[in-house]
Design a protein around this motif. Structure first.
Motif, PDB file in Angstrom:
ATOM      1  N   ILE A   1       5.725   1.483  -1.552  1.00  0.00           N
ATOM      2  CA  ILE A   1       4.438   1.733  -2.199  1.00  0.00           C
ATOM      3  C   ILE A   1       4.450   3.136  -2.776  1.00  0.00           C
ATOM      4  O   ILE A   1       4.723   4.111  -2.079  1.00  0.00           O
ATOM      5  CB  ILE A   1       3.261   1.571  -1.216  1.00  0.00           C
ATOM      6  CG1 ILE A   1       3.170   0.108  -0.763  1.00  0.00           C
ATOM      7  CG2 ILE A   1       1.951   2.021  -1.853  1.00  0.00           C
ATOM      8  CD1 ILE A   1       2.110  -0.150   0.299  1.00  0.00           C
TER       9      ILE A   1
ATOM     10  N   GLN B   1      -2.900   0.183  -2.711  1.00  0.00           N
ATOM     11  CA  GLN B   1      -1.924  -0.649  -2.017  1.00  0.00           C
ATOM     12  C   GLN B   1      -1.772  -0.128  -0.600  1.00  0.00           C
ATOM     13  O   GLN B   1      -1.707   1.082  -0.369  1.00  0.00           O
ATOM     14  CB  GLN B   1      -0.578  -0.624  -2.719  1.00  0.00           C
ATOM     15  CG  GLN B   1      -0.492  -1.553  -3.897  1.00  0.00           C
ATOM     16  CD  GLN B   1       0.945  -1.745  -4.298  1.00  0.00           C
ATOM     17  OE1 GLN B   1       1.589  -0.817  -4.744  1.00  0.00           O
ATOM     18  NE2 GLN B   1       1.439  -2.958  -4.131  1.00  0.00           N
TER      19      GLN B   1
ATOM     20  N   ILE C   1       8.096   1.450   2.618  1.00  0.00           N
ATOM     21  CA  ILE C   1       7.744   0.056   2.320  1.00  0.00           C
ATOM     22  C   ILE C   1       7.597  -0.199   0.815  1.00  0.00           C
ATOM     23  O   ILE C   1       7.185  -1.273   0.404  1.00  0.00           O
ATOM     24  CB  ILE C   1       6.481  -0.398   3.089  1.00  0.00           C
ATOM     25  CG1 ILE C   1       5.269   0.456   2.748  1.00  0.00           C
ATOM     26  CG2 ILE C   1       6.745  -0.420   4.580  1.00  0.00           C
ATOM     27  CD1 ILE C   1       3.976   0.001   3.422  1.00  0.00           C
TER      28      ILE C   1
ATOM     29  N   VAL D   1       2.095  -6.506   2.737  1.00  0.00           N
ATOM     30  CA  VAL D   1       1.679  -5.533   1.735  1.00  0.00           C
ATOM     31  C   VAL D   1       0.558  -6.180   0.940  1.00  0.00           C
ATOM     32  O   VAL D   1       0.644  -7.352   0.563  1.00  0.00           O
ATOM     33  CB  VAL D   1       2.855  -5.126   0.828  1.00  0.00           C
ATOM     34  CG1 VAL D   1       2.385  -4.259  -0.334  1.00  0.00           C
ATOM     35  CG2 VAL D   1       3.926  -4.401   1.642  1.00  0.00           C
TER      36      VAL D   1
ATOM     37  N   VAL E   1      -1.258  -2.016   3.726  1.00  0.00           N
ATOM     38  CA  VAL E   1      -0.718  -3.100   4.526  1.00  0.00           C
ATOM     39  C   VAL E   1      -1.849  -3.788   5.281  1.00  0.00           C
ATOM     40  O   VAL E   1      -2.652  -3.119   5.937  1.00  0.00           O
ATOM     41  CB  VAL E   1       0.352  -2.583   5.512  1.00  0.00           C
ATOM     42  CG1 VAL E   1       0.852  -3.693   6.411  1.00  0.00           C
ATOM     43  CG2 VAL E   1       1.526  -1.969   4.756  1.00  0.00           C
TER      44      VAL E   1
END
Length: 183
Positions: free
Chosen positions: A167, A71, A165, A32, A73
Motif C-alpha cells: 500500500i 487503503q 503489504i 486489503v 486492511v
C-alpha cells in the motif's frame, strides 16, 4: 458507541494505522480493502498513547474528505470473540472520545462491498489537528513519547507495514524518510 445489534456480522474492523501491525486480537482473516470518502492523516493529537497532555504527539485518523480514499486492511474477528474484542477496541480507541465508531462500507480487491467497524476522527474534538503541514507533523512526531512508546515508532511501524503489504501512502513515506534521516 454503536449498539452491538447494529454492528456488521461477521465483525470486520478496518485497520489503517496501528491496527495494521498491532490489532490486539486474533485475526481470523484479513483482506486489503479500500474505504472511499476518507483519507488517512496524522490529524489527531495523542495525549495518552504517543504523547502526553504536556507534549502531545500525533496519531493517524480517518478524516472525511470528498473524493478521497484510504487503503488499509479489513480484519475479521473470530466468531465468538466479538464481545471481548469490542471491549478491548473501545478501551483502546475511544480513550479520549476523539474517535467515534462508524460502520463503513469497504471494497476489497474483488470490489465486492462489505461492512466493517472503523474509528473515525471527530473534527469537533479538541484533539483534531487537521490543518498541520507535513513539516509541522514531522516536528511533533520527532519529539513526542507516550504510554505506548515514541511517536516515531508508531510512524515507522505503520509506514513499514503499509509498504510490506504493497500500500502506497506518499505522506507517510515522506514523514518516515524525513524522520529516519534525523535519527
Amino acid at each position: 458507541m454503536i449498539p452491538d445489534s447494529e454492528l456488521p456480522s461477521p465483525l470486520w474492523v478496518f485497520g489503517y494505522g496501528s491496527l495494521l501491525w498491532n490489532p490486539g486480537f486474533d485475526v481470523a482473516e484479513q483482506r486489503v480493502a479500500r474505504l472511499d470518502g476518507f483519507h488517512r492523516a496524522f490529524c489527531m493529537s495523542s495525549i495518552h498513547h504517543r504523547g502526553t497532555e504536556e507534549k502531545p504527539g500525533l496519531v493517524l485518523a480517518l478524516d472525511e474528505a470528498e473524493g478521497a480514499s484510504c487503503q488499509g486492511v479489513a480484519l475479521r474477528v473470530a466468531p465468538g470473540q466479538e464481545p471481548q474484542v469490542l471491549v478491548e477496541l473501545r478501551e483502546r480507541e475511544l480513550i479520549s472520545s476523539a474517535y467515534y465508531e462508524a460502520v463503513v462500507t469497504l471494497r476489497a480487491d474483488d470490489d465486492a462491498p462489505f461492512k466493517a467497524l472503523a474509528y473515525v476522527v471527530d473534527r469537533e474534538h479538541v484533539q483534531y489537528q487537521g490543518a498541520l503541514s507535513l513539516e509541522q507533523q514531522a516536528r511533533i512526531i520527532a519529539h513526542a513519547h507516550g504510554g505506548r512508546g515514541p511517536n516515531t515508532e508508531y510512524l515507522f511501524n505503520t509506514a513499514d507495514h503499509l509498504a510490506h503489504i504493497g500500500i502506497t501512502d506518499p505522506d507517510l513515506a515522506w514523514l518516515a524518510a524525513r524522520l529516519r534521516n534525523e535519527a
